[in-house]
Design an enzyme around this catalytic site. Structure first.
Site, mmCIF file in Angstrom:
data_model
loop_
_atom_site.group_PDB
_atom_site.id
_atom_site.type_symbol
_atom_site.label_atom_id
_atom_site.label_comp_id
_atom_site.label_asym_id
_atom_site.label_seq_id
_atom_site.Cartn_x
_atom_site.Cartn_y
_atom_site.Cartn_z
ATOM 1 N N SER A 1 0.516 -0.951 0.291
ATOM 2 C CA SER A 1 0.399 0.088 0.156
ATOM 3 C C SER A 1 0.731 0.895 -0.280
ATOM 4 C CB SER A 1 -0.968 0.063 1.279
ATOM 5 O OG SER A 1 -1.411 -1.422 1.194
ATOM 6 N N GLY B 1 -4.631 -1.736 -0.438
ATOM 7 C CA GLY B 1 -3.650 -2.160 -1.884
ATOM 8 C C GLY B 1 -3.297 0.205 -2.212
ATOM 9 N N CYS C 1 -9.326 -1.583 3.826
ATOM 10 C CA CYS C 1 -8.714 -0.595 3.260
ATOM 11 C C CYS C 1 -8.896 -0.158 1.878
ATOM 12 C CB CYS C 1 -7.062 -0.390 3.619
ATOM 13 S SG CYS C 1 -6.224 0.780 3.431
ATOM 14 N N PHE C 2 -8.093 -0.830 0.699
ATOM 15 C CA PHE C 2 -8.797 -0.138 -0.328
ATOM 16 C C PHE C 2 -10.199 -1.273 -0.767
ATOM 17 C CE2 PHE C 2 -7.637 -0.598 -5.632
ATOM 18 C CZ PHE C 2 -7.284 0.818 -5.445
ATOM 19 N N GLN D 1 -12.613 1.040 0.242
ATOM 20 C CA GLN D 1 -12.810 1.970 -0.806
ATOM 21 C C GLN D 1 -13.971 1.606 -1.481
ATOM 22 O OE1 GLN D 1 -9.051 3.369 -1.376
ATOM 23 N NE2 GLN D 1 -9.052 4.545 0.781
ATOM 24 N N ASN E 1 -2.969 2.531 6.743
ATOM 25 C CA ASN E 1 -2.731 3.267 5.627
ATOM 26 C C ASN E 1 -3.275 3.356 5.002
ATOM 27 O OD1 ASN E 1 -0.237 3.907 3.826
ATOM 28 N ND2 ASN E 1 0.419 1.220 3.577
ATOM 29 N N GLY F 1 -4.831 6.728 2.141
ATOM 30 C CA GLY F 1 -4.601 8.391 2.156
ATOM 31 C C GLY F 1 -5.488 8.958 1.633
ATOM 32 N N PHE F 2 -6.839 7.998 1.654
ATOM 33 C CA PHE F 2 -8.258 7.787 0.435
ATOM 34 C C PHE F 2 -9.338 7.398 1.275
ATOM 35 C CE2 PHE F 2 -4.712 8.174 -2.687
ATOM 36 C CZ PHE F 2 -6.183 9.088 -3.734
ATOM 37 N N HIS G 1 -6.387 -2.146 9.731
ATOM 38 C CA HIS G 1 -5.711 -2.798 9.498
ATOM 39 C C HIS G 1 -5.780 -4.223 10.183
ATOM 40 C CE1 HIS G 1 -3.852 -2.114 5.261
ATOM 41 N NE2 HIS G 1 -3.828 -0.859 6.076
ATOM 42 N N GLU H 1 -5.424 -7.497 10.772
ATOM 43 C CA GLU H 1 -4.084 -8.182 10.936
ATOM 44 C C GLU H 1 -3.098 -7.557 11.230
ATOM 45 O OE1 GLU H 1 -2.922 -5.922 7.837
ATOM 46 O OE2 GLU H 1 -4.985 -6.556 7.694
#
Length: 384
Positions: free
Chosen positions: A55, A236, A264-265, A268, A306, A308-309, A354, A356
């Site tokens: 990522s 990602g 995460c990704f 989104q 982690n 940024g979006f 996250h 994990e």
């Protein structure tokens, strides 16, 4: 990125931001030049997991902890097969690593993998600057790459922005592979690799899940060829607004009402599949000390982030989507950013952080159990 490895420890280096601010220090790792988005990570431990997290592709990571490298580098904690960060920025690198698992120093590993870094700068001042101005394009220069500041700023400003960047295919596996269940196999999961961390399928395997990790370009036919009990979309890099392929695939999974989990990704992507927008955060959330509330239980978790979006979804109401009702399930207590989504009428949920987190807190590990419970409930319903 251009690199060499000669005489890094005493070689002058400079970090240049796109707004013209510069920070001078010494080369750390490889000597040369590198470019990326400058971001800061607040974790005091876990730098090896951070550096190998896909990522962080095309990002120059600033460590806010003052001393980095104390535990060296081992052969067990990598989250992928290589370091993905574009560059690394530290204040006080440890001179001698000290840990029973250490095999070499962090500096040696950065050098071996050609990662250009810088040490000896005021990372507190740099972090405050990024908090005030936002994450921005940057470059690290040392050795033959050094030039007048105006020229270095020009080089930085010629680099692409993170907004609009499509990076997930760049970091994903090109070939499918299987992580077998530990002990008795209970479920099969198709995991879409958008930049997956190695610990994620391991956490599922520990729960009796056989994980088929598929490339980011996988189709619905590829997914259902493994006869999955559930489908997972990974973390990602890059801008989720560019991820039309994964959104289309998730839409197909939702249409079949297969149990679904995203991290995460993946969160989104679920947001986009449900009709919500995404946007770029000013400086993002990165570190292993971020407070998040699970709104379904009221519990506050310390979590690893982690991103940024973020997803643009309403916090104060249940939303109607083409897949039924959806709500924000988790929220960041620092700034009210959406940290999780869930559908109320079918088995699908996601989180922005996250669970994990190998080097960080384990407050959110229950989410893998929640995914297992969803698959179990659906299976029992099919048998009834």
């Amino acid at each position: 990125m251009t690199t060499s490895t000669r005489g890094a420890a005493r070689t002058p280096a400079v970090l240049v931001l796109e707004d013209g601010r510069t920070f001078r220090g010494r080369a750390y790792g490889a000597v040369g030049e590198t470019f990326g988005e400058a971001v800061f990570s607040t974790g005091m431990t876990g730098y090896q997991e951070t550096l190998t997290d896909p990522s962080y592709d095309r990002q120059i990571v600033v460590a806010t902890a003052p001393q980095i490298g104390n535990t060296g580098w081992n052969d067990e904690d990598d989250e992928s097969g290589r370091i993905w960060v574009s560059g690394y920025v530290v204040r006080d690198p440890a001179r001698v690593p000290s840990n029973w698992r250490s095999r070499r120093s962090l500096d040696e590993e950065l050098t071996a993998q050609g990662v250009v870094g810088i040490s000896g700068i005021d990372t507190r001042a740099l972090t405050r600057h990024l908090r005030e101005r936002g994450s921005m394009r940057a470059g690290i220069f040392s050795g033959d790459a050094l030039a007048p500041d105006a020229e270095l700023v020009r080089r930085v400003q010629a680099q692409p922005h993170m907004k609009g960047a499509s990076l997930y295919e760049e970091v994903a596996t090109k070939e499918a592979y299987v992580v077998p269940a530990v002990g008795e196999k209970k479920f099969t999961v198709a995991a879409i690799d958008l930049g997956i961390k190695g610990m994620t399928p391991q956490r599922m395997a520990e729960r009796g899940i056989e994980v088929h990790v598929l490339p980011a370009t996988a189709t619905a036919e590829d997914v259902y060829a493994v006869q999955p009990d559930g489908v997972f979309f990974s973390n990602g890099p890059g801008d989720p607004a560019t991820a039309d392929g994964p959104v289309a695939l998730m839409t197909a999974v939702l249409e079949r009402k297969t149990p679904l989990f995203g991290i995460c990704f993946g969160n989104q992507i679920l947001g986009r599949a449900l009709g919500f927008g995404t946007y770029k955060l000013k400086y993002g959330h990165r570190g292993i000390n971020q407070p998040v509330q699970d709104r379904t239980t009221g519990k506050v978790e310390v979590t690893a982030h982690n991103h940024g979006f973020a997803v643009d979804a309403p916090l104060d109401k249940v939303s109607e989507t083409k897949f039924g009702r959806a709500e924000v399930s988790h929220v960041c207590l620092n700034d009210d950013v959406v940290e999780g989504l869930q559908l109320l009428d079918q088995p699908a949920f996601s989180v922005q952080y996250h669970p994990e987190a190998a080097a960080g807190p384990h407050d959110a590990a229950y989410l893998f159990d929640r995914f297992t419970s969803l698959m179990s409930t659906v299976r029992e319903g099919q048998r009834a």
